[in-house]
Design an enzyme around this catalytic site. Structure first.
Site, short mmCIF file in Angstrom:
data_model
loop_
_atom_site.label_atom_id
_atom_site.label_comp_id
_atom_site.label_asym_id
_atom_site.label_seq_id
_atom_site.Cartn_x
_atom_site.Cartn_y
_atom_site.Cartn_z
N GLU A 232 97.90 18.44 -18.64
CA GLU A 232 96.88 19.46 -18.85
C GLU A 232 96.36 20.02 -17.52
O GLU A 232 96.43 19.36 -16.48
CB GLU A 232 95.72 18.92 -19.69
CG GLU A 232 95.06 17.68 -19.13
CD GLU A 232 94.18 16.97 -20.16
OE1 GLU A 232 94.53 16.96 -21.36
OE2 GLU A 232 93.15 16.42 -19.76
N GLN B 64 90.40 7.86 -19.94
CA GLN B 64 91.54 7.94 -20.86
C GLN B 64 92.84 8.23 -20.12
O GLN B 64 92.84 8.68 -18.97
CB GLN B 64 91.29 9.01 -21.91
CG GLN B 64 91.02 10.39 -21.34
CD GLN B 64 90.50 11.37 -22.38
OE1 GLN B 64 91.23 12.26 -22.81
NE2 GLN B 64 89.24 11.21 -22.77
N ARG C 198 92.19 5.28 -24.77
CA ARG C 198 90.89 5.18 -24.09
C ARG C 198 90.74 3.87 -23.31
O ARG C 198 91.22 2.83 -23.73
CB ARG C 198 89.76 5.32 -25.11
CG ARG C 198 89.76 6.68 -25.81
CD ARG C 198 88.70 6.77 -26.88
NE ARG C 198 88.77 8.08 -27.55
CZ ARG C 198 89.57 8.33 -28.59
NH1 ARG C 198 90.32 7.35 -29.08
NH2 ARG C 198 89.61 9.53 -29.11
N HIS D 77 91.88 9.38 -16.26
CA HIS D 77 90.94 10.42 -15.88
C HIS D 77 89.76 10.42 -16.83
O HIS D 77 89.79 9.78 -17.88
CB HIS D 77 91.62 11.79 -15.89
CG HIS D 77 92.10 12.22 -17.25
ND1 HIS D 77 93.29 11.80 -17.79
CD2 HIS D 77 91.54 13.05 -18.19
CE1 HIS D 77 93.45 12.33 -18.98
NE2 HIS D 77 92.40 13.09 -19.26
N HIS E 150 96.92 9.92 -21.32
CA HIS E 150 97.74 10.52 -22.36
C HIS E 150 99.19 10.06 -22.17
O HIS E 150 99.66 9.96 -21.03
CB HIS E 150 97.67 12.04 -22.30
CG HIS E 150 96.28 12.58 -22.30
ND1 HIS E 150 95.36 12.25 -23.26
CD2 HIS E 150 95.65 13.42 -21.44
CE1 HIS E 150 94.22 12.86 -23.00
NE2 HIS E 150 94.37 13.58 -21.91
#
Length: 397
Positions: A135, A98, A282, A263, A100
């Site tokens: 993240e 995926q 995805r 990742h 982001h």
């Protein structure tokens, strides 16, 4: 005097890739129906908002009652809400490959899908909110993942060792054009394989994984592909270990993932802190919705040096912190050795007890935490005190 300290009740997300045992074994949290317990969410995201343990008030409603007092002046003016989402993540099977989106593209995509009338819960929705999602992952157990594109030379070498003749032209073209543009063209070609070409390429890949690899890099990638085949025999994401860095974190190690970085988390339990977002695009290893065009538009086609993936921590007395290149959140691990210690507060914080038993106190309010429990601290606290023997993870802004 208004309270500034609240014990939390948190949502457990039962995604299919979650472990049925890890969260119970680490934190003693019951799993009576033997479900896959994938994530514990600590924060105010609408898809899994924490509640105040005493009374059941949503954390989002507590914030709305006094946003400046709860969040602090800076956080309220900069973000308008709690800017981070804190999680325990426990993977027994690989998550989807995926990316982001960055904040600008998330805002654009979110409003576009709203105008199209897509429900937030729709399976074909890409943007669940208007925020980016960088993240950090901190390993509690050995934690295997993929993070960022490999150096282009390694990608070419691995595809050559795998002998994917169906992609011979694309591999040779990448070798001749080892640039961001070349990597984008190659990744796009792999991700859009269909029909007979996809069938042939995947058959060649599966054949390669059963043969003896010539290098340790190929051996690791082929073993991972074989493992993925047990769940996703015909998934285009099987090519991902040839293109993405494979990393294993030891307990206590951490890594950062920028927005727009491909990742996947493969196996293990860790703490994850991110911008307050649930946006996921995805790229494979999933039965869920994939939008290749949108994915490619949200991917940065740069290689990540595998030697630079793990973060170098900094030590401050009884705390270990990690450098984070965004202002949405900070993260520290605190070792409490029994003596009473203090921590000053700027914005809102969440403390999660990793192990042991620790009490947290603000003025006359006191909360006792054992492993797996968490507490929310408002900016208005100014300072809190903690004591006991154990380990706290501190998410703050």
């Amino acid at each position: 005097m208004k309270k500034s300290l609240y014990k939390l009740e948190n949502v457990i997300q039962n995604y299919i890739w979650g472990s049925q045992t890890a969260i119970n074994e680490l934190f003693g949290i019951d799993n009576p129906n033997n479900q896959p317990q994938a994530e514990i969410w600590m924060g105010a995201h609408p898809n899994g908002c924490s509640k105040i343990a005493d009374g059941g008030l949503l954390l989002s409603d507590l914030i709305a009652q006094d946003p400046v007092g709860v969040l602090g002046d800076y956080t309220y003016e900069r973000f308008g809400d709690l800017p981070f989402l804190f999680k325990v993540l426990s993977a027994d099977k690989p998550l989807s490959v995926q990316v982001h989106p960055n904040r600008r593209k998330a805002i654009k995509g979110y409003h576009k899908e709203n105008l199209q009338g897509l429900e937030l819960s729709a399976g074909n929705r890409n943007y669940k909110d208007a925020n980016h999602k960088p993240e950090l992952v901190y390993a509690l157990t050995f934690y295997k993942a993929m993070n960022g594109f490999r150096p282009i030379g390694d990608i070419v070498t691995l595809f050559n060792q795998a002998g994917i003749e169906t992609l011979r032209v694309e591999v040779d073209t990448l070798a001749d054009m080892p640039s961001a543009k070349g990597l984008q063209a190659f990744f796009s070609a792999v991700m859009t394989l269909s029909g007979e070409r996809k069938f042939d390429a995947l058959a060649e890949l599966r054949q390669a994984t059963s043969s003896k690899a010539k290098t340790s890099l190929a051996r690791e990638a082929f073993a991972l592909i074989s493992e993925f085949c047990e769940e996703y025999m015909d998934d285009i994401g099987l090519f991902s270990p040839l293109m993405l860095n494979v990393v294993e974190l030891d307990p206590g190690e951490a890594m950062f993932l920028h927005a727009e970085t491909p990742h996947a988390y493969i196996k293990g339990t860790g703490l994850e802190i991110m911008a307050n977002s649930d946006n996921v695009l995805r790229a494979g290893l999933t039965p869920k919705h994939m939008d290749v065009v949108e994915l490619i538009a949200n991917t940065r086609f740069i290689s990540t040096n595998p030697d630079h993936i793990k973060l170098t921590p900094y030590q401050m007395e009884n705390k270990v912190g990690y450098p984070i290149p965004v202002d949405d959140f900070g993260f520290e691990v605190i070792k409490s050795h029994g003596v009473n210690q203090s921590q000053y507060v700027r914005g809102a914080e969440i403390l999660f007890c990793i192990d042991g038993e620790i009490t947290v106190e603000v003025d006359v309010d006191l909360v006792s935490l054992k492993a797996g429990e968490s507490v929310f601290i408002c900016s208005s606290a100014k300072v809190y005190h903690y004591q006991g023997v154990g380990t706290l993870a501190r998410a703050f802004n």
